[in-house]
Design an enzyme around this catalytic site. Sequence first.
Site, PDB file in Angstrom:
ATOM      1  N   ARG A   1      -1.059   9.207   8.968  1.00  0.00           N
ATOM      2  CA  ARG A   1      -0.924   7.776   9.255  1.00  0.00           C
ATOM      3  C   ARG A   1      -0.496   6.989   8.019  1.00  0.00           C
ATOM      4  O   ARG A   1      -1.042   7.171   6.922  1.00  0.00           O
ATOM      5  CB  ARG A   1      -2.265   7.217   9.757  1.00  0.00           C
TER       6      ARG A   1
ATOM      7  N   GLU B   1       0.861  -1.197   0.000  1.00  0.00           N
ATOM      8  CA  GLU B   1       0.000   0.000   0.000  1.00  0.00           C
ATOM      9  C   GLU B   1       0.887   1.233   0.000  1.00  0.00           C
ATOM     10  O   GLU B   1       2.109   1.144   0.200  1.00  0.00           O
ATOM     11  CB  GLU B   1      -0.936  -0.008   1.212  1.00  0.00           C
TER      12      GLU B   1
ATOM     13  N   ARG C   1      -0.329   8.800   1.769  1.00  0.00           N
ATOM     14  CA  ARG C   1      -1.720   9.173   1.537  1.00  0.00           C
ATOM     15  C   ARG C   1      -1.986  10.684   1.470  1.00  0.00           C
ATOM     16  O   ARG C   1      -2.782  11.154   0.669  1.00  0.00           O
ATOM     17  CB  ARG C   1      -2.533   8.571   2.678  1.00  0.00           C
TER      18      ARG C   1
ATOM     19  N   HIS D   1     -11.481  10.140   6.310  1.00  0.00           N
ATOM     20  CA  HIS D   1     -11.270   8.711   6.549  1.00  0.00           C
ATOM     21  C   HIS D   1     -10.794   8.393   7.954  1.00  0.00           C
ATOM     22  O   HIS D   1     -11.311   7.478   8.592  1.00  0.00           O
ATOM     23  CB  HIS D   1     -10.236   8.223   5.531  1.00  0.00           C
TER      24      HIS D   1
ATOM     25  N   HIS E   1      -8.853   9.877   2.715  1.00  0.00           N
ATOM     26  CA  HIS E   1      -8.397   8.756   1.882  1.00  0.00           C
ATOM     27  C   HIS E   1      -8.491   9.211   0.430  1.00  0.00           C
ATOM     28  O   HIS E   1      -9.503   9.775   0.019  1.00  0.00           O
ATOM     29  CB  HIS E   1      -9.276   7.521   2.121  1.00  0.00           C
TER      30      HIS E   1
HETATM   31  P1  FAD Z   1     -14.041   1.288  15.726  1.00  0.00           P
HETATM   32  O1  FAD Z   1     -13.728   0.054  15.005  1.00  0.00           O
HETATM   33  O2  FAD Z   1     -14.624   2.396  14.953  1.00  0.00           O
HETATM   34  O3  FAD Z   1     -15.017   0.927  16.925  1.00  0.00           O
HETATM   35  C1  FAD Z   1     -15.578   1.947  17.696  1.00  0.00           C
HETATM   36  C2  FAD Z   1     -16.675   1.349  18.548  1.00  0.00           C
HETATM   37  O4  FAD Z   1     -17.111   2.301  19.507  1.00  0.00           O
HETATM   38  C3  FAD Z   1     -17.909   0.953  17.767  1.00  0.00           C
HETATM   39  O5  FAD Z   1     -18.371  -0.272  18.287  1.00  0.00           O
HETATM   40  C4  FAD Z   1     -18.903   2.066  18.093  1.00  0.00           C
HETATM   41  O6  FAD Z   1     -20.260   1.703  18.002  1.00  0.00           O
HETATM   42  C5  FAD Z   1     -18.528   2.343  19.523  1.00  0.00           C
HETATM   43  N1  FAD Z   1     -18.930   3.659  20.015  1.00  0.00           N
HETATM   44  C6  FAD Z   1     -18.709   4.874  19.460  1.00  0.00           C
HETATM   45  N2  FAD Z   1     -19.234   5.830  20.242  1.00  0.00           N
HETATM   46  C7  FAD Z   1     -19.800   5.209  21.308  1.00  0.00           C
HETATM   47  C8  FAD Z   1     -20.514   5.652  22.447  1.00  0.00           C
HETATM   48  N3  FAD Z   1     -20.787   6.951  22.661  1.00  0.00           N
HETATM   49  N4  FAD Z   1     -20.957   4.734  23.330  1.00  0.00           N
HETATM   50  C9  FAD Z   1     -20.738   3.407  23.132  1.00  0.00           C
HETATM   51  N5  FAD Z   1     -20.074   2.934  22.071  1.00  0.00           N
HETATM   52  C10 FAD Z   1     -19.607   3.829  21.164  1.00  0.00           C
HETATM   53  N6  FAD Z   1      -7.184   0.643   9.016  1.00  0.00           N
HETATM   54  C11 FAD Z   1      -6.224  -0.259   8.760  1.00  0.00           C
HETATM   55  O7  FAD Z   1      -5.266  -0.385   9.540  1.00  0.00           O
HETATM   56  N7  FAD Z   1      -6.307  -1.032   7.648  1.00  0.00           N
HETATM   57  C12 FAD Z   1      -7.335  -0.950   6.770  1.00  0.00           C
HETATM   58  O8  FAD Z   1      -7.379  -1.676   5.798  1.00  0.00           O
HETATM   59  C13 FAD Z   1      -8.341   0.001   7.008  1.00  0.00           C
HETATM   60  N8  FAD Z   1      -9.371   0.163   6.157  1.00  0.00           N
HETATM   61  C14 FAD Z   1     -10.389   1.001   6.480  1.00  0.00           C
HETATM   62  C15 FAD Z   1     -11.491   1.077   5.645  1.00  0.00           C
HETATM   63  C16 FAD Z   1     -12.576   1.858   6.001  1.00  0.00           C
HETATM   64  C17 FAD Z   1     -13.769   1.938   5.103  1.00  0.00           C
HETATM   65  C18 FAD Z   1     -12.544   2.592   7.212  1.00  0.00           C
HETATM   66  C19 FAD Z   1     -13.705   3.426   7.616  1.00  0.00           C
HETATM   67  C20 FAD Z   1     -11.424   2.550   8.017  1.00  0.00           C
HETATM   68  C21 FAD Z   1     -10.348   1.756   7.666  1.00  0.00           C
HETATM   69  N9  FAD Z   1      -9.221   1.667   8.466  1.00  0.00           N
HETATM   70  C22 FAD Z   1      -8.238   0.772   8.181  1.00  0.00           C
HETATM   71  C23 FAD Z   1      -9.170   2.366   9.735  1.00  0.00           C
HETATM   72  C24 FAD Z   1      -9.526   1.362  10.843  1.00  0.00           C
HETATM   73  O9  FAD Z   1     -10.558   0.513  10.393  1.00  0.00           O
HETATM   74  C25 FAD Z   1     -10.006   2.046  12.093  1.00  0.00           C
HETATM   75  O10 FAD Z   1      -9.167   3.106  12.437  1.00  0.00           O
HETATM   76  C26 FAD Z   1     -10.014   1.045  13.241  1.00  0.00           C
HETATM   77  O11 FAD Z   1     -10.804  -0.059  12.887  1.00  0.00           O
HETATM   78  C27 FAD Z   1     -10.547   1.709  14.485  1.00  0.00           C
HETATM   79  O12 FAD Z   1     -10.774   0.721  15.443  1.00  0.00           O
HETATM   80  P2  FAD Z   1     -11.374   1.148  16.847  1.00  0.00           P
HETATM   81  O13 FAD Z   1     -11.584  -0.098  17.592  1.00  0.00           O
HETATM   82  O14 FAD Z   1     -10.529   2.202  17.426  1.00  0.00           O
HETATM   83  O15 FAD Z   1     -12.766   1.861  16.482  1.00  0.00           O
HETATM   84  C1  SIN Z   2      -7.416   0.924   2.505  1.00  0.00           C
HETATM   85  O1  SIN Z   2      -7.743  -0.239   2.343  1.00  0.00           O
HETATM   86  O2  SIN Z   2      -7.044   1.681   1.612  1.00  0.00           O
HETATM   87  C2  SIN Z   2      -7.518   1.489   3.872  1.00  0.00           C
HETATM   88  C3  SIN Z   2      -6.277   1.265   4.561  1.00  0.00           C
HETATM   89  C4  SIN Z   2      -6.171   2.141   5.748  1.00  0.00           C
HETATM   90  O3  SIN Z   2      -6.997   3.010   6.005  1.00  0.00           O
HETATM   91  O4  SIN Z   2      -5.165   1.985   6.451  1.00  0.00           O
END
Ligand code: FAD
Ligand code: SIN
Length: 539
Positions: free
Chosen positions: A382, A115, A286, A347, A240
Site C-alpha cells: 500500500r 510521504e 514502504r 502495520h 511500517h
Molecule cells: P478500523 O479503523 O480499525 O475500525 C475497525 C472497527 O471494527 C473498530 O471499531 C473495531 O472495534 C471494530 N471491530 C473489529 N472487530 C469487531 C468485531 N468482531 N465486532 C464488532 N466490531 C469489531 N492510514 C492512512 O491512510 N493514513 C495514515 O496516516 C495512517 N496512519 C496510521 C497509523 C497507525 C498507528 C495505524 C495503526 C494505522 C494507520 N493507518 C493510516 C491505517 C488506517 O488507519 C487504517 O487502515 C484505517 O483506519 C482502517 O479503517 P477501518 O475503518 O477499516 O478499520
Molecule cells: C504514517 O503516518 O506513517 C502512517 C501512514 C499510513 O499508514 O498510511
Amino acid sequence: MIGAIKTDFLVIGSGVAGLTAAYKLSRLGEVTIITKKFDFESNTNYAQGGIASVFSKTDDPDKHFKDTIEAGAGLCDIHSTRILVEEGPKCVQELLDLGVPFTKDQDGNLDLGLEGGHREKRIVHAYDRTGREIESTLLSYVKSISNIKILEHHNCVDLITPHHIKNIKNRENICFGAYVLDSKKGEVRPFLAKATIVATGGAGQVYLHTTNPDIATGDGIASCYRAGAIIKNMEFYQFHPTSLYHEKGNSFLISEAVRGKGGILRRLNGEPFMKEYHSMADLAPRDIVARAIDNELKKTGNTHVLLDVTHLIKPEIIKHFPSIYEKCKSLGIDITEEPIPVVPTAHYMCGGVETDVYGRTNIKNLYCVGEVASTGVHGGNRLASNSLLEGLVFAHRIAENISENIEFTQFTKEHEDVPLWDKEGLKNTEEWVLISHDLYEIKTIMSDYVGIVRSNLRLERAKRRISLIEEEVRDYYNRTIITNQLLELRNLTQVAQLIINSALLRKESRGLHFSTDYPENRNPSREDTKLRNEDVVFN
Ligand code: FAD
Ligand code: SIN
C-alpha cells in the site's frame, strides 16, 4: 434464549469505513453499528500521517494513480485504483464539510505533506492526529442522526449464512446478518439485516509487535472466510518502517510524514543508508524502506536504527508532530536534540476479503469496506496514506450501490428461519490458561517465521505449528461459553493460517512478500492469491 434484533443495515465496526458507510446508509433506512469495545477504539483513531488526495495545483489524479501503481508492485487493480484517485478528493472535501480540522497553511489552503512513494505533496492531515480528528468528527455526526444506533461492546461472532438454517435449499450464499455477543451481558443474539457491511479493520495483533491497537484481531476477515467469502493476497502484510524502539514505547508509530519533512534514517554510527537501497532514498515506498532496515539490523546485529530530525527547525518539528514529540519526550527522548530509535513493525493488512468496486463480496448482501476489504487498490504494497482514502471512497460506493438496488435488498422468508443462539458450554478456567498461551505462541511464530523475510522452510514450520494450535482452539471453542478473548484467539489463529497459506502460494518475491527461495520478481501473469473455505460449497 435471547430474541433476534432486526435492522435495515448492520454495520460491523466504527472506524472511518464503518462510520462513513453508516451515515450514508442512514438516508435509506435504519442502521445499527456494532463495535467491539468503545466506539472510538479503531485503527482510524491512531492514524497520524493523513489522507493522500489530489488538492495541489501541480498534482493530478494521474500522478497519484502512477505512484499508487508503482508502490503496489504490479498487483494493483487498474479500475479500482482509478476510482480511488479520482473520487478521493470529493470524499476528503466531505470530511472538511463535516468539520474535520485539517491543517491549513498561512493562506488558508490545505497544508499538504509528503510521504514515502509519493512524488507530489498530497497528504491532507490534521498535524499528526489526523485519525483522531476524523474519528471524533464522524462519531459526533453519526450520533446526531436519529436512525443510527451505535452499540458498544458488541462483538460479531459469526456472519449468518444459509448453513445456519435447517432444511434450507439455497443455491447461492447469502448473508442474513450476524450473531453478536453483547460482551457486557455475555449474551449472543442474531442481528438480522437486509445488508451487512463488515468494516472491522486489520489484524496487526497477529504479530508480536504492531502499531495497531488491541481491537485489530482480524475478526472480519476470519468471519468472512468462515462464511465462504473469497480472501485475497493475505501474504502482503505491511510492516511500517519506523515504529518507536523503546521498552515502554509499545510500538508507537513515528509517522512517515516525519521523513516527508526531511527526517533521515541513519545507522547507529550516524551514516545515512537509504540511498544505498533506492533512488528515492528515505522516501522510497514502504516495503523497500522496511526491508532495508531489516537488512541493516541483520547485517549489524543491532536492535534498531535511528531516525534523525535534529537538523530540522525545532519549532517546526514541535508544531507539526505534537503527539510524536510529546510521546518521545515522555520516554526521555527529545527528538529535536537526539535521533529517534526505530524498528519496522506490523502495520497494515494489504489483502482482505475480495470485493468489487461497490464493496460487494461473493456472498449476496454482504459488503466489506476499509482495511478488511481487498478492493485491489493496494496490490502488493500500500502507498502511504491511501488507506483512510480507500475507506471513504468505497464506503460511499457501497451506499450508492445499495441505494440503486434497494428493491433487491429486503428481508426474506429465510430471515425468519434464522435460529437463535443456543450454544451452551462449560467454562473451564484452568484450561483457558493453557489456551491463552496459544495467543503468545501465534504471535511469536508469525513474527519469527512470517515476517519481512520468509522462506519455504519457515513458512512450512509456521503452518504445522499454527495448525496444531487451530485444532486446540477449535476444540475448546466448541465446548466453551464464548468470550471476547476466545473469539479473538479463534480469529487470529485463522488469520495466521490465511497469511501463511497465501505466502506459500506465492512462488516469487513481490512487494511486501520477500522469499529467500524465490528472490526474483518473476511471475509475468501477476496473479492474486485467493483462498476460500472448502467447507462452504455453493454453485
Ligand atoms: P478500523 O479503523 O480499525 O475500525 C475497525 C472497527 O471494527 C473498530 O471499531 C473495531 O472495534 C471494530 N471491530 C473489529 N472487530 C469487531 C468485531 N468482531 N465486532 C464488532 N466490531 C469489531 N492510514 C492512512 O491512510 N493514513 C495514515 O496516516 C495512517 N496512519 C496510521 C497509523 C497507525 C498507528 C495505524 C495503526 C494505522 C494507520 N493507518 C493510516 C491505517 C488506517 O488507519 C487504517 O487502515 C484505517 O483506519 C482502517 O479503517 P477501518 O475503518 O477499516 O478499520
Ligand atoms: C504514517 O503516518 O506513517 C502512517 C501512514 C499510513 O499508514 O498510511
